[in-house]
Design an enzyme around this catalytic site. Structure first.
Site, PDB file in Angstrom:
ATOM      1  N   CYS A   1      22.192  24.157  31.305  1.00  0.00           N
ATOM      2  CA  CYS A   1      23.518  23.695  30.862  1.00  0.00           C
ATOM      3  C   CYS A   1      24.564  24.838  31.192  1.00  0.00           C
ATOM      4  O   CYS A   1      24.200  25.919  31.478  1.00  0.00           O
ATOM      5  CB  CYS A   1      23.295  23.410  29.503  1.00  0.00           C
ATOM      6  SG  CYS A   1      21.960  21.871  29.172  1.00  0.00           S
TER       7      CYS A   1
ATOM      8  N   GLU B   1      26.684  25.951  29.139  1.00  0.00           N
ATOM      9  CA  GLU B   1      26.822  26.791  28.133  1.00  0.00           C
ATOM     10  C   GLU B   1      25.931  28.162  28.132  1.00  0.00           C
ATOM     11  O   GLU B   1      26.152  29.165  28.029  1.00  0.00           O
ATOM     12  CB  GLU B   1      26.612  26.104  26.461  1.00  0.00           C
ATOM     13  CG  GLU B   1      27.438  25.058  26.267  1.00  0.00           C
ATOM     14  CD  GLU B   1      26.838  23.693  26.829  1.00  0.00           C
ATOM     15  OE1 GLU B   1      27.284  22.536  25.905  1.00  0.00           O
ATOM     16  OE2 GLU B   1      26.142  23.484  27.654  1.00  0.00           O
TER      17      GLU B   1
ATOM     18  N   CYS C   1      23.958  20.722  23.678  1.00  0.00           N
ATOM     19  CA  CYS C   1      22.659  20.155  23.447  1.00  0.00           C
ATOM     20  C   CYS C   1      21.907  21.132  22.451  1.00  0.00           C
ATOM     21  O   CYS C   1      22.286  22.120  22.277  1.00  0.00           O
ATOM     22  CB  CYS C   1      21.885  20.048  24.637  1.00  0.00           C
ATOM     23  SG  CYS C   1      21.173  21.453  25.329  1.00  0.00           S
TER      24      CYS C   1
ATOM     25  N   CYS D   1      20.952  24.578  24.014  1.00  0.00           N
ATOM     26  CA  CYS D   1      22.212  25.267  23.974  1.00  0.00           C
ATOM     27  C   CYS D   1      22.748  25.816  22.675  1.00  0.00           C
ATOM     28  O   CYS D   1      23.094  26.958  22.503  1.00  0.00           O
ATOM     29  CB  CYS D   1      23.516  24.769  24.495  1.00  0.00           C
ATOM     30  SG  CYS D   1      23.275  24.423  26.511  1.00  0.00           S
TER      31      CYS D   1
END
Length: 158
Positions: A72, A74, A111, A114
């Site tokens: 991801c 992040e 998510c 993260c």
């Protein structure tokens, strides 16, 4: 059985209500959506972190046909910051997303994986991480990951 109510406080702001540094950070997150590799989901996420010294590091999601290898935006940004500037605390993260129709109106939220990385970032630097979630309609302003994960797993439980 006893019941407890957990509450979160999330600010909702317009982009022009953000500080100049926050606007710059959000703009970098938006820019990073253009660097995303989202061949499978077509869901492009960009993130940018601001360090205590004012520098900004960007990240974006990188997909893979073996989905478990995907990362991801992040975590890309947080891990790049830690790798490049391990002694400089991360103070703020901004996140933006777009799909085939453009930038999302409602801010996208991180998510669980993260969120766990954000908990570790807070633990590492001993301070709350300010979280700015951008949507074209508003920006969610969150002072610390505990507002998104009030019952979190951290090193104090090990």
């Amino acid at each position: 059985m006893e019941k407890r109510i957990l509450k979160s406080t999330i600010g909702i702001a317009k982009m022009d209500e953000m500080s100049a540094d926050e606007q710059r950070l959000i703009s970098k997150a938006i820019e990073m959506t253009n660097h995303s590799y989202a061949k499978y989901s077509h869901f492009n996420v960009g993130a940018a972190v601001m360090l205590e010294d004012g520098s900004i590091i960007g990240g974006c999601n990188q997909e893979n046909a073996a989905f478990g290898v995907t990362i991801c935006a992040e975590r890309t940004a947080l891990f790049a910051a830690a790798a490049q500037n391990p002694e400089t605390p991360v103070t703020t993260i901004a996140i933006a997303a777009r799909n085939d129709q453009g930038l999302l109106a409602t801010p996208v939220t991180p998510c669980g994986t993260c969120r766990q990385a954000m908990i570790e970032t807070e633990t590492r630097y001993g301070r709350p991480l300010r979280i700015l979630l951008f949507g074209t309609s508003c920006v969610y302003v969150i002072d610390g990951i505990s507002q998104l994960m009030p019952l979190s797993f951290s090193d104090c439980q090990l």
